[in-house]
Write a protein that holds these residues in place. Sequence first.
Motif, mmCIF file in Angstrom:
data_model
loop_
_atom_site.group_PDB
_atom_site.id
_atom_site.type_symbol
_atom_site.label_atom_id
_atom_site.label_comp_id
_atom_site.label_asym_id
_atom_site.label_seq_id
_atom_site.Cartn_x
_atom_site.Cartn_y
_atom_site.Cartn_z
ATOM 1 N N GLU A 17 11.610 13.133 -12.193
ATOM 2 C CA GLU A 17 11.020 13.593 -10.936
ATOM 3 C C GLU A 17 10.573 15.043 -11.040
ATOM 4 O OE1 GLU A 17 14.133 12.808 -8.164
ATOM 5 O OE2 GLU A 17 13.419 10.782 -7.692
ATOM 6 N N LEU A 18 11.344 15.865 -11.727
ATOM 7 C CA LEU A 18 10.946 17.263 -11.926
ATOM 8 C C LEU A 18 9.672 17.344 -12.760
ATOM 9 C CD1 LEU A 18 14.398 18.986 -12.615
ATOM 10 C CD2 LEU A 18 13.022 19.134 -10.546
ATOM 11 N N TYR A 19 9.525 16.424 -13.711
ATOM 12 C CA TYR A 19 8.346 16.419 -14.565
ATOM 13 C C TYR A 19 7.090 16.026 -13.805
ATOM 14 C CZ TYR A 19 10.228 17.318 -19.227
ATOM 15 O OH TYR A 19 10.761 17.909 -20.327
ATOM 16 N N THR A 20 7.248 15.311 -12.682
ATOM 17 C CA THR A 20 6.067 14.916 -11.905
ATOM 18 C C THR A 20 5.457 16.094 -11.167
ATOM 19 O OG1 THR A 20 7.376 14.341 -9.935
ATOM 20 C CG2 THR A 20 6.990 12.602 -11.559
ATOM 21 N N GLU A 21 6.231 17.158 -10.980
ATOM 22 C CA GLU A 21 5.719 18.360 -10.328
ATOM 23 C C GLU A 21 5.194 19.321 -11.391
ATOM 24 O OE1 GLU A 21 5.522 18.441 -7.186
ATOM 25 O OE2 GLU A 21 6.765 16.721 -6.699
ATOM 26 N N GLU A 22 4.765 20.519 -10.943
ATOM 27 C CA GLU A 22 4.351 21.535 -11.887
ATOM 28 C C GLU A 22 5.534 21.887 -12.790
ATOM 29 O OE1 GLU A 22 1.678 21.419 -8.575
ATOM 30 O OE2 GLU A 22 3.840 21.753 -8.629
ATOM 31 N N ARG A 23 5.255 22.280 -14.031
ATOM 32 C CA ARG A 23 6.331 22.541 -14.983
ATOM 33 C C ARG A 23 7.189 23.742 -14.596
ATOM 34 N NH1 ARG A 23 6.360 19.953 -19.952
ATOM 35 N NH2 ARG A 23 5.631 17.837 -19.570
ATOM 36 N N VAL A 24 6.749 24.556 -13.672
ATOM 37 C CA VAL A 24 7.567 25.664 -13.184
ATOM 38 C C VAL A 24 8.225 25.234 -11.884
ATOM 39 C CG1 VAL A 24 7.602 28.071 -12.416
ATOM 40 C CG2 VAL A 24 6.042 27.367 -14.259
ATOM 41 N N ILE A 25 9.550 25.182 -11.878
ATOM 42 C CA ILE A 25 10.308 24.715 -10.720
ATOM 43 C C ILE A 25 10.826 25.912 -9.936
ATOM 44 C CG2 ILE A 25 12.245 23.317 -9.940
ATOM 45 C CD1 ILE A 25 9.989 21.771 -11.343
ATOM 46 N N HIS A 26 10.462 25.962 -8.651
ATOM 47 C CA HIS A 26 10.915 27.038 -7.770
ATOM 48 C C HIS A 26 11.979 26.518 -6.814
ATOM 49 C CE1 HIS A 26 7.640 29.753 -9.049
ATOM 50 N NE2 HIS A 26 6.902 28.648 -9.091
#
Length: 456
Positions: A17-26
């Motif tokens: 799921e994190l990979y589905t977003e932009e590679r920078v996680i805020h």
Amino acid sequence: MSVTHPLLKILKANILELYTEERVIHDYNLNLAPFCRRLEDIFTLGLKNGNNWFGKPSYWAWINKLPQQRNPSFDHTVHFVKDCLKTSTVDGKGRLFLRAALVKKNLDIVIALVKENPVLLETWYERDSIIGNEILSEIFISLLEQVKTITFSLNLKNASYLDVTWDIPVYKDYEFVPCEALGIHFIEVEGHMIVLSVDKGSVAAEDGKVQPGDVLDEMFGESLKDVKRGRVQELFQHYKGIPVYVSIIKAREYSGNIYRPLRTALHELSIDPLKHQDEENSEETNGIDCVKPPHTILEEEETEMTPVHGPDGSASYKVTYIGEYSLGSDGRVERIEDGVLKVLQSNNRKNLSVMIYLSETGIKVRSLSGDEEILNHSYTEVSACGRRTDYLQHFSYIAGETSCNLSKDFVCHVFHASSQELTKVILCAIANIQCCCRLQLFAILRLENVPGGQHT
């Protein structure tokens, strides 16, 4: 037979799921908190008391006992957590460590170090736990190796509520001009400095930066967690004559709701941040203006006007259509917030590659694969456009089934662009063209109401 564990399967899904977003996680990423909770579940599973028979089992307790001077990055992370004054419980320290280790990309090192110390491992974990099991711990390490390919840009100063929750509040750093008084009135509640009121026209009231219900978290870089109220005035006087640096925990979440750990305290203090925001909005002018709506300008310091078209003068843009959410009869611009969130949380995303065309009369969206028309709305049907502050590459517009003043069925349509800049360009294009259309309509209505007036 393969060896696995349900928590590891869930963690793997969280990572995807994190990979589905932009590679920078805020901090505002919706998938961050579930992912961190799953990490905590794994670190807590099968945990013993260790040598602390009277205390609560805590993974921070054994991490704190790992041999130092083995890995500089790990040592720095541990010392950072030890020195942090904003966390006082073992839960808070553990959560801060996990966040810091994600930022420093050294969480896998922690598991490797404890596996090298069989006595410590047996002291703190049952054999049927993930960390205490030889095979499961290796699978866990391999998943953590994948996590290292993701960049976590987390604000580690934002730690004052980690003792009680994984939910991270909105955190703002402000620099105010030198002044005799900020104009903030506050009260200490359970170690937090909660703002009671802000004087109108004061330095702190500028642009609504500080509002009732917010929490003073730092002043001049010093934590205000669990300090006496008088310390705030001491700091203000000590640094008198220089710009005032203040860090604020906002009462409202990214979604617009009241931050959960603050709800009880604000209710007892009779503070309603939502009502306060509505009162501020009601004071704004209702006249027709061609200035871009606030939802299209998200950086607080941004002052430059954004061009309404791309560099080649085109008014068509390649984007991804994520999906739609029905808003019923409420097509206000404020619904952008929850409309986008509902679509992003939905399991029925469309995720279609499309071209969005902005003409002088309306918005058309066509599929790139079959050139099928997906959406077609005139500007008289579009009630609002904008984006959330936590998903800057996503944008949306709200449209009804007929003209806005007659519509009873508004729908929020959500898109994803390749960059924040492109999103801004598209939103400003829609806002400016829509604004000009409304001005023309307003001029026609005025002309038609003048005796003898006509329009050609």
